[in-house]
Each structure stands twice: as structure tokens, then as C-alpha cells.
Write a protein that holds these residues in place. Structure first.
Motif, PDB file in Angstrom:
ATOM      1  N   CYS A 237       0.122  -9.253   6.542  1.00  0.00           N
ATOM      2  CA  CYS A 237       1.256  -8.811   7.627  1.00  0.00           C
ATOM      3  C   CYS A 237       2.098  -8.595   6.387  1.00  0.00           C
ATOM      4  CB  CYS A 237       0.914 -10.227   7.917  1.00  0.00           C
ATOM      5  SG  CYS A 237       0.324 -10.521   9.148  1.00  0.00           S
ATOM      6  N   LEU A 238       2.723  -9.334   5.329  1.00  0.00           N
ATOM      7  CA  LEU A 238       3.741  -8.952   3.748  1.00  0.00           C
ATOM      8  C   LEU A 238       3.687  -7.657   3.963  1.00  0.00           C
ATOM      9  CD1 LEU A 238       4.405 -12.744   2.702  1.00  0.00           C
ATOM     10  CD2 LEU A 238       5.630 -11.457   4.767  1.00  0.00           C
ATOM     11  N   PHE A 239       2.263  -7.669   3.352  1.00  0.00           N
ATOM     12  CA  PHE A 239       1.502  -6.837   2.680  1.00  0.00           C
ATOM     13  C   PHE A 239       2.344  -5.193   3.732  1.00  0.00           C
ATOM     14  CE2 PHE A 239      -1.738  -3.448   1.532  1.00  0.00           C
ATOM     15  CZ  PHE A 239      -1.080  -2.992   0.435  1.00  0.00           C
ATOM     16  N   TRP A 240       2.034  -4.893   4.806  1.00  0.00           N
ATOM     17  CA  TRP A 240       1.979  -4.234   5.891  1.00  0.00           C
ATOM     18  C   TRP A 240       3.612  -3.787   6.061  1.00  0.00           C
ATOM     19  CZ3 TRP A 240      -1.997  -1.211   8.610  1.00  0.00           C
ATOM     20  CH2 TRP A 240      -1.303  -0.888   9.405  1.00  0.00           C
ATOM     21  N   ARG A 241       4.052  -5.376   6.433  1.00  0.00           N
ATOM     22  CA  ARG A 241       5.678  -4.810   6.665  1.00  0.00           C
ATOM     23  C   ARG A 241       6.073  -4.362   4.841  1.00  0.00           C
ATOM     24  NH1 ARG A 241       9.748  -9.136   7.195  1.00  0.00           N
ATOM     25  NH2 ARG A 241      12.121  -8.836   7.233  1.00  0.00           N
ATOM     26  N   GLU A 242       5.945  -4.491   4.021  1.00  0.00           N
ATOM     27  CA  GLU A 242       6.383  -3.168   3.016  1.00  0.00           C
ATOM     28  C   GLU A 242       5.592  -1.927   3.082  1.00  0.00           C
ATOM     29  OE1 GLU A 242       7.690  -4.866  -0.078  1.00  0.00           O
ATOM     30  OE2 GLU A 242       8.335  -6.073   1.119  1.00  0.00           O
ATOM     31  N   ASP A 245       7.393  -0.532   6.004  1.00  0.00           N
ATOM     32  CA  ASP A 245       9.516  -0.315   5.434  1.00  0.00           C
ATOM     33  C   ASP A 245       9.567   1.090   4.496  1.00  0.00           C
ATOM     34  OD1 ASP A 245      10.220  -2.280   6.897  1.00  0.00           O
ATOM     35  OD2 ASP A 245      10.521  -3.506   6.238  1.00  0.00           O
ATOM     36  N   GLY A 246       8.085   2.027   4.523  1.00  0.00           N
ATOM     37  CA  GLY A 246       8.494   3.218   3.482  1.00  0.00           C
ATOM     38  C   GLY A 246       9.009   2.466   1.655  1.00  0.00           C
ATOM     39  N   LYS A 247       8.358   0.883   1.378  1.00  0.00           N
ATOM     40  CA  LYS A 247       8.460   0.727  -0.132  1.00  0.00           C
ATOM     41  C   LYS A 247       7.510   1.084  -1.000  1.00  0.00           C
ATOM     42  CE  LYS A 247      11.478  -2.662   1.327  1.00  0.00           C
ATOM     43  NZ  LYS A 247      11.779  -4.505   1.245  1.00  0.00           N
ATOM     44  N   GLY A 248       6.068   0.827  -0.375  1.00  0.00           N
ATOM     45  CA  GLY A 248       4.527   1.176  -0.435  1.00  0.00           C
ATOM     46  C   GLY A 248       4.520   1.011  -2.142  1.00  0.00           C
TER      47      GLY A 248
END
Length: 298
Positions: A237-242, A245-248
């Protein structure tokens, strides 16, 4: 010691010497895969202890190599690939307390290595060899072949607009080769399944609940295993949030390497969600033996 290892030993001995288990339904005309045939053949020349020891080293190396290749392909970063390898070395529980990596020699790990390598090849657009590896895995663990094929089909669907005519022809050719390859393993499993069937559907279901509750029924999953899985779900979920947010993950040229619209991410999520829904419906609500045997919770 593991009950899976003891099963592997007894099954291999049963193939080498058919008189050992003449009345056992597990050995009477029932074929799981060709892995046991290979082990039985090797046991004529080497001890099972040596086969398992060497086999575990080779299968573990192949598994780690596959994880490295896949991570390197996705992220294009040596550091991320090494971190992925390090995390893979530690056996991690999935739902119902099933480890993602075996601490003993087991044929599933060999097939899963082939699937991971095939996904990496698929991302590099080496379609023929990617599909060929999935087909080859059917001789080792056909259930892994099913999941790998589903992910591959989903990925090709999401990337269909980016496939050239020449690549499409390679995919079609590889598809024919794949279908030819799985005929023998699929026939062996399905034909022996009929010979080894017994009792009514309800009786079969109750026996499956006792033997393999960790593969089929959510209501029988280990509570502790489910709790242990939650941290990994949180990481995702944290990975998905990153990503959202467009950070990738930036590649060496500074451009985002992994973004929310990355096709392989959507392909895997699609297969996981579809398999989870179907596995729940056809195990707990509407029991269908064929779909239940596919063990989609894997």
C-alpha cells in the motif's frame, strides 16, 4: 524435515518400485508431474539425500537468479535487484502461513523460478522464450503454469497497442508451441485425476479440507499466517501510494521507470483479484471441483 519432503520421498519410491504401495490411491494411476519421474530415475544412481541436497542448492540458486533478473528488468537498478535478492533469501509467509520460499528441495520453487524468468523475458519483449519457459514449467508444476500464463495473457492484453506485427507473429508461434507442450502434462494430470477420484463431491471436499486446507478454503486459513501477511500488504500500500503521487522509481536517465500505469503491475493485480474472487466463490459458496483443484489462492 517436512511433510512435503516425506511425500516427495514416498512418491519417488513408489514410482521406482510399484509394489510398495499397490493399494494406495495416491499412487494408483495418479500422476502429479514429471518431476517425480526424474527424481525416481536419478534415485537409481544416487541417494535421495544427495539428490535433495544438490537439488536444493540448484533450485535455490535458480530462484534467486530469477528474482534478480526480474527486479533488474523492472527497476533497471542494480541496488534494487540486490535488495530483492536479499529479501527473497528469507522465507516469508503468505496468506494461510504458506512460505513464498521453501526451506527444502521442492519442485514448486523450480517452476516458480521459470515463471519469474518468463515475466522478465516478457518485459524485455523476448516473447517466444518467455512463453516457452511457461510451457516448460508445466512439466514441473502445472499450477504455476496456470498462474504464469494468466499473468502473461493479462500483460499482453494491456500492451497490445505496443506490439508490432513481427512481435505478434512471434507471440502466435510461441502460443502454438505452448499449447503443444502442455498437452502431455495436462493429459497426465486430468486422466489420472479421474482414475483417483472417489466418493461424492462433499466427501471429496471434506478430505481436501483435511489434507490441503491452506490452499483452498479461506475459512480454514491460519489466523497467525494471515496476521503475518499484513505487514507485506502494508508495504504494498505504501509502494502504491508512492506511485500514485507520481514519484515512482527513477532509472539511470532520471525518468520514472515504474509508474502507476506500468502494465505488469496492472496485469499481476488483475490476476490476483480475479483468482481471489473466483477461489472464494467456488470454494466456500458454490463448490466446483475443477476450479477448486486449480488452487487459485496460491
Amino acid at each position: 524435515y517436512s511433510y512435503r519432503t516425506s511425500f516427495l520421498v514416498s512418491y519417488s519410491y513408489g514410482i521406482s518400485n510399484p509394489t510398495l504401495f499397490p493399494r494406495d490411491i495416491g499412487f494408483f494411476g495418479y500422476t502429479l508431474n514429471f518431476f517425480f519421474e526424474i527424481v525416481a530415475l536419478l534415485s537409481r544412481y544416487f541417494s535421495l539425500e544427495n539428490i535433495f541436497f544438490v537439488g536444493y542448492i540448484l533450485s535455490s540458486f535458480l530462484f534467486v537468479l530469477a528474482i534478480y533478473y526480474l527486479a533488474k528488468t523492472i527497476f533497471d537498478d542494480e541496488r534494487v535487484a540486490m535488495i530483492a535478492v536479499f529479501l527473497t533469501i528469507l522465507p516469508k509467509p503468505g496468506f494461510s502461513n504458506i512460505s513464498t520460499v521453501s526451506e527444502y528441495f521442492y519442485y514448486r520453487d523450480i517452476a516458480m523460478s521459470m515463471i519469474f524468468l518468463s515475466i522478465g523475458l516478457l518485459l524485455r519483449k523476448k516473447y517466444f522464450w518467455a512463453i516457452f519457459l511457461v510451457g516448460l514449467s508445466s512439466f514441473i508444476h502445472i499450477l504455476s503454469t496456470v498462474y504464469g500464463a494468466m499473468i502473461g495473457v493479462a500483460y499482453l492484453f494491456f500492451t497490445r497497442k505496443d506490439i508490432s506485427n513481427k512481435e505478434f507473429k512471434n507471440i502466435v508461434l510461441a502460443g502454438f508451441v505452448f499449447l503443444i507442450m502442455i498437452i502431455l502434462p495436462l493429459h497426465s494430470v486430468l486422466s489420472s485425476e479421474t482414475d483417483a477420484s472417489f466418493g461424492s463431491l462433499n466427501e471429496w471436499k471434506e478430505i481436501v479440507k483435511l489434507r490441503a486446507f491452506d490452499h483452498y478454503f479461506p475459512s480454514t486459513f491460519y489466523f497467525a499466517g494471515t496476521i503475518l501477511f499484513l505487514p507485506f500488504l502494508l508495504f504494498f500500500c505504501l509502494f502504491w501510494r508512492e506511485l500514485k503521487d507520481g514519484k515512482g522509481m527513477a532509472s539511470k536517465d532520471g525518468n520514472p521507470r515504474l509508474t502507476l500505469d506500468f502494465p505488469i503491475l496492472w496485469a499481476i493485480l488483475t490476476v490476483v483479484i480475479v483468482c481471489g474472487i473466483m477461489a472464494t466463490i467456488f470454494s466456500e459458496l458454490l463448490v466446483m471441483k475443477f476450479l477448486l483443484s486449480a488452487q487459485m489462492f496460491r
